[in-house]
Scaffold this motif. Structure first.
Motif, PDB file in Angstrom:
ATOM      1  N   ASN A   1      33.301  34.327   4.180  1.00  0.00           N
ATOM      2  CA  ASN A   1      33.916  35.261   3.245  1.00  0.00           C
ATOM      3  C   ASN A   1      35.396  35.525   3.531  1.00  0.00           C
ATOM      4  OD1 ASN A   1      33.192  36.621   5.641  1.00  0.00           O
ATOM      5  ND2 ASN A   1      33.179  38.601   4.609  1.00  0.00           N
ATOM      6  N   ALA A   2      36.102  34.505   4.037  1.00  0.00           N
ATOM      7  CA  ALA A   2      37.534  34.672   4.290  1.00  0.00           C
ATOM      8  C   ALA A   2      38.301  34.617   2.971  1.00  0.00           C
ATOM      9  CB  ALA A   2      38.034  33.590   5.236  1.00  0.00           C
TER      10      ALA A   2
ATOM     11  N   GLU B   1      35.525  29.520   5.123  1.00  0.00           N
ATOM     12  CA  GLU B   1      34.606  29.463   6.259  1.00  0.00           C
ATOM     13  C   GLU B   1      35.364  29.642   7.568  1.00  0.00           C
ATOM     14  OE1 GLU B   1      30.831  26.728   7.648  1.00  0.00           O
ATOM     15  OE2 GLU B   1      32.502  25.760   6.616  1.00  0.00           O
ATOM     16  N   TYR B   2      34.770  30.383   8.510  1.00  0.00           N
ATOM     17  CA  TYR B   2      35.450  30.659   9.780  1.00  0.00           C
ATOM     18  C   TYR B   2      34.431  30.916  10.878  1.00  0.00           C
ATOM     19  CZ  TYR B   2      34.216  35.444   8.592  1.00  0.00           C
ATOM     20  OH  TYR B   2      33.512  36.586   8.254  1.00  0.00           O
ATOM     21  N   VAL B   3      34.895  30.746  12.112  1.00  0.00           N
ATOM     22  CA  VAL B   3      34.128  31.122  13.296  1.00  0.00           C
ATOM     23  C   VAL B   3      35.047  31.940  14.196  1.00  0.00           C
ATOM     24  CG1 VAL B   3      32.908  30.343  15.359  1.00  0.00           C
ATOM     25  CG2 VAL B   3      32.633  29.092  13.212  1.00  0.00           C
ATOM     26  N   LEU B   4      34.587  33.103  14.597  1.00  0.00           N
ATOM     27  CA  LEU B   4      35.307  33.944  15.558  1.00  0.00           C
ATOM     28  C   LEU B   4      34.658  33.749  16.922  1.00  0.00           C
ATOM     29  CD1 LEU B   4      35.547  37.275  13.516  1.00  0.00           C
ATOM     30  CD2 LEU B   4      37.205  35.419  13.599  1.00  0.00           C
TER      31      LEU B   4
ATOM     32  N   VAL C   1      42.713  34.198   8.466  1.00  0.00           N
ATOM     33  CA  VAL C   1      42.125  35.265   9.279  1.00  0.00           C
ATOM     34  C   VAL C   1      43.048  35.586  10.447  1.00  0.00           C
ATOM     35  CG1 VAL C   1      40.169  35.934  10.718  1.00  0.00           C
ATOM     36  CG2 VAL C   1      39.791  34.590   8.638  1.00  0.00           C
ATOM     37  N   THR C   2      43.523  36.813  10.503  1.00  0.00           N
ATOM     38  CA  THR C   2      44.371  37.278  11.601  1.00  0.00           C
ATOM     39  C   THR C   2      43.839  38.611  12.103  1.00  0.00           C
ATOM     40  OG1 THR C   2      45.891  38.371  10.034  1.00  0.00           O
ATOM     41  CG2 THR C   2      46.449  36.128  10.740  1.00  0.00           C
ATOM     42  N   VAL C   3      43.842  38.778  13.408  1.00  0.00           N
ATOM     43  CA  VAL C   3      43.297  39.989  14.025  1.00  0.00           C
ATOM     44  C   VAL C   3      44.404  40.692  14.814  1.00  0.00           C
ATOM     45  CG1 VAL C   3      41.588  40.906  15.629  1.00  0.00           C
ATOM     46  CG2 VAL C   3      41.035  38.928  14.220  1.00  0.00           C
ATOM     47  N   PRO C   4      44.681  41.963  14.518  1.00  0.00           N
ATOM     48  CA  PRO C   4      45.669  42.703  15.305  1.00  0.00           C
ATOM     49  C   PRO C   4      45.244  42.792  16.765  1.00  0.00           C
ATOM     50  CG  PRO C   4      45.070  43.889  13.288  1.00  0.00           C
ATOM     51  CD  PRO C   4      44.101  42.763  13.433  1.00  0.00           C
ATOM     52  N   GLU C   5      46.209  42.624  17.655  1.00  0.00           N
ATOM     53  CA  GLU C   5      45.892  42.616  19.085  1.00  0.00           C
ATOM     54  C   GLU C   5      45.245  43.920  19.531  1.00  0.00           C
ATOM     55  OE1 GLU C   5      48.136  41.835  23.371  1.00  0.00           O
ATOM     56  OE2 GLU C   5      49.167  41.444  21.485  1.00  0.00           O
ATOM     57  N   GLU C   6      45.641  45.024  18.922  1.00  0.00           N
ATOM     58  CA  GLU C   6      45.101  46.325  19.337  1.00  0.00           C
ATOM     59  C   GLU C   6      43.622  46.474  18.965  1.00  0.00           C
ATOM     60  OE1 GLU C   6      47.403  46.916  15.437  1.00  0.00           O
ATOM     61  OE2 GLU C   6      47.678  45.869  17.345  1.00  0.00           O
ATOM     62  N   SER C   7      43.094  45.588  18.145  1.00  0.00           N
ATOM     63  CA  SER C   7      41.688  45.663  17.771  1.00  0.00           C
ATOM     64  C   SER C   7      40.777  44.969  18.766  1.00  0.00           C
ATOM     65  CB  SER C   7      41.475  45.035  16.384  1.00  0.00           C
ATOM     66  OG  SER C   7      42.225  45.710  15.405  1.00  0.00           O
ATOM     67  N   LEU C   8      41.364  44.224  19.709  1.00  0.00           N
ATOM     68  CA  LEU C   8      40.554  43.492  20.676  1.00  0.00           C
ATOM     69  C   LEU C   8      40.044  44.411  21.781  1.00  0.00           C
ATOM     70  CD1 LEU C   8      42.656  40.227  21.177  1.00  0.00           C
ATOM     71  CD2 LEU C   8      40.648  40.562  19.729  1.00  0.00           C
TER      72      LEU C   8
ATOM     73  N   LEU D   1      38.635  43.427   7.585  1.00  0.00           N
ATOM     74  CA  LEU D   1      38.433  43.961   6.243  1.00  0.00           C
ATOM     75  C   LEU D   1      39.638  44.785   5.805  1.00  0.00           C
ATOM     76  CD1 LEU D   1      34.686  45.095   6.432  1.00  0.00           C
ATOM     77  CD2 LEU D   1      35.600  43.099   5.234  1.00  0.00           C
ATOM     78  N   ASP D   2      40.160  45.581   6.730  1.00  0.00           N
ATOM     79  CA  ASP D   2      41.291  46.460   6.394  1.00  0.00           C
ATOM     80  C   ASP D   2      42.555  45.670   6.070  1.00  0.00           C
ATOM     81  OD1 ASP D   2      39.662  48.626   6.786  1.00  0.00           O
ATOM     82  OD2 ASP D   2      40.387  49.067   8.814  1.00  0.00           O
ATOM     83  N   ASN D   3      42.787  44.544   6.780  1.00  0.00           N
ATOM     84  CA  ASN D   3      44.016  43.796   6.504  1.00  0.00           C
ATOM     85  C   ASN D   3      43.852  42.734   5.422  1.00  0.00           C
ATOM     86  OD1 ASN D   3      42.837  41.484   7.674  1.00  0.00           O
ATOM     87  ND2 ASN D   3      43.916  41.699   9.622  1.00  0.00           N
ATOM     88  N   GLY D   4      42.677  42.706   4.790  1.00  0.00           N
ATOM     89  CA  GLY D   4      42.470  41.810   3.666  1.00  0.00           C
ATOM     90  C   GLY D   4      42.121  40.375   4.016  1.00  0.00           C
ATOM     91  N   SER D   5      41.891  40.099   5.305  1.00  0.00           N
ATOM     92  CA  SER D   5      41.532  38.733   5.707  1.00  0.00           C
ATOM     93  C   SER D   5      40.178  38.332   5.142  1.00  0.00           C
ATOM     94  CB  SER D   5      41.509  38.609   7.231  1.00  0.00           C
ATOM     95  OG  SER D   5      42.799  38.748   7.780  1.00  0.00           O
ATOM     96  N   LEU D   6      39.256  39.306   5.059  1.00  0.00           N
ATOM     97  CA  LEU D   6      37.918  39.053   4.559  1.00  0.00           C
ATOM     98  C   LEU D   6      37.687  39.800   3.258  1.00  0.00           C
ATOM     99  CD1 LEU D   6      35.859  39.423   7.865  1.00  0.00           C
ATOM    100  CD2 LEU D   6      36.980  37.372   6.965  1.00  0.00           C
ATOM    101  N   LYS D   7      36.877  39.212   2.414  1.00  0.00           N
ATOM    102  CA  LYS D   7      36.555  39.883   1.144  1.00  0.00           C
ATOM    103  C   LYS D   7      35.153  40.461   1.200  1.00  0.00           C
ATOM    104  CE  LYS D   7      35.091  35.465  -0.918  1.00  0.00           C
ATOM    105  NZ  LYS D   7      35.332  34.515  -2.033  1.00  0.00           N
ATOM    106  N   THR D   8      34.958  41.502   0.456  1.00  0.00           N
ATOM    107  CA  THR D   8      33.644  42.131   0.366  1.00  0.00           C
ATOM    108  C   THR D   8      33.130  41.964  -1.050  1.00  0.00           C
ATOM    109  OG1 THR D   8      34.675  44.260  -0.152  1.00  0.00           O
ATOM    110  CG2 THR D   8      34.179  43.811   2.157  1.00  0.00           C
ATOM    111  N   GLU D   9      31.823  42.160  -1.202  1.00  0.00           N
ATOM    112  CA  GLU D   9      31.221  42.011  -2.533  1.00  0.00           C
ATOM    113  C   GLU D   9      31.697  43.122  -3.457  1.00  0.00           C
ATOM    114  OE1 GLU D   9      29.538  39.488  -3.455  1.00  0.00           O
ATOM    115  OE2 GLU D   9      29.383  38.544  -1.481  1.00  0.00           O
TER     116      GLU D   9
END
Length: 208
Positions: free
Chosen positions: A147-148, A173-176, A152-159, A200-208
Motif C-alpha cells: 500500500n505504498a 510493494e515494500y518490505v521494511l 517510503v521514507t521514515v523520519p529518524e525520530e520515529s525509530l 501514514l502521517d507523511n503520506g508514504s502509505l495510503k489507507t482505504e
C-alpha cells in the motif's frame, strides 16, 4: 564375479554422490518449488544465527498463489535448504501486512558492540570484542505490504533506540527490515507501531 559387484557398487555410489551434489546446488530452487513458490526469489536479507550450531537463514519474496509472499528459509543438514516458512499475517489496522522475525546471537569472539565506557548507554555495531563484554542479542523484523503511495521514507525520530531500518520498495510493494539490538537480558523495544504511524502521517502509505 566379486570384482564385477564391486565395480557396480562403485558406479552406483558415484551416481548417488553426483546426484547429491546436484541436488544440494539446486536445493534453493527445489525447496521453493516444493513449497509452492514460483519463479526466482528476491532475497531481502540473509545472515547466520550462532545461537547453537551456525544456521544460515534467508528472508525473501517470491510468488505464491498469484501474489508475492514473504518467507524464511534456513540451511540445514549437509547444506540443504529447508522448506520455506511463510510469514504471518497481522490483524486489525495492520491486516494488509505480513511479517516474519529472525532472532540471532553473534559468533564466538564477536559481539554486537557495546562500549561499557559510553555514558550515553547506547550501542554501536563493531567487530572489536574488547568493547563488547556484554552479550548483545539481535532481532530482525520484516514487514511486507503493498500500500505504498509514494517513496517510503521514515523520519529518524520515529525509530526505536538501538535499531536500524532498511526499506526495499518496488512501486506500491515494500518490505521494511527493522533490525534491533538488545543488551544482556533486556527486552526489545518493538516500535513498529510508531514507524507505521509516521509513514501514514507523511503520506508514504495510503489507507482505504
Amino acid at each position: 564375479m566379486k570384482k564385477r559387484v564391486i565395480k557396480i557398487a562403485t558406479i552406483v555410489l558415484i551416481i548417488i554422490a553426483a546426484a547429491g551434489m546436484i541436488a544440494r546446488a539446486n536445493s534453493v530452487s527445489l525447496s521453493l518449488a516444493l513449497g509452492g513458490y514460483k519463479g526466482d526469489a528476491v532475497v531481502i536479507e540473509e545472515g547466520v544465527n550462532y545461537t547453537q550450531s551456525p544456521v544460515r537463514w534467508r528472508v525473501f519474496l517470491a510468488e505464491k498463489d498469484g501474489v508475492n509472499r514473504l518467507a524464511l528459509m534456513e540451511q540445514g543438514f549437509l547444506g540443504f535448504w529447508g522448506l520455506p516458512r511463510a510469514a504471518d499475517g497481522l490483524e486489525g489496522k495492520y491486516e494488509d501486512l505480513e511479517y516474519i522475525t529472525v532472532s540471532s546471537a553473534p559468533a564466538y569472539g564477536f559481539q554486537y558492540g557495546y562500549d561499557p565506557f559510553d555514558m550515553s548507554d547506547t550501542m554501536t555495531h563493531t567487530e572489536n570484542w574488547k568493547f563488547a563484554p556484554v552479550q548483545i542479542g539481535r532481532s530482525d523484523w520484516f514487514y511486507h505490504g503493498t500500500n505504498a503511495e509514494y517513496t517510503v521514507t521514515v523520519p529518524e525520530e520515529s525509530l526505536p533506540v538501538d535499531s536500524t531500518l532498511q526499506i526495499y520498495q518496488a512501486g506500491p510493494e515494500y518490505v521494511l527490515h527493522l533490525c534491533q539490538y538488545c543488551k544482556g537480558d533486556g527486552a526489545f523495544d518493538g516500535g513498529f507501531e510508531d514507524i507505521y504511524r509516521a509513514l501514514l502521517d507523511n503520506g508514504s502509505l495510503k489507507t482505504e
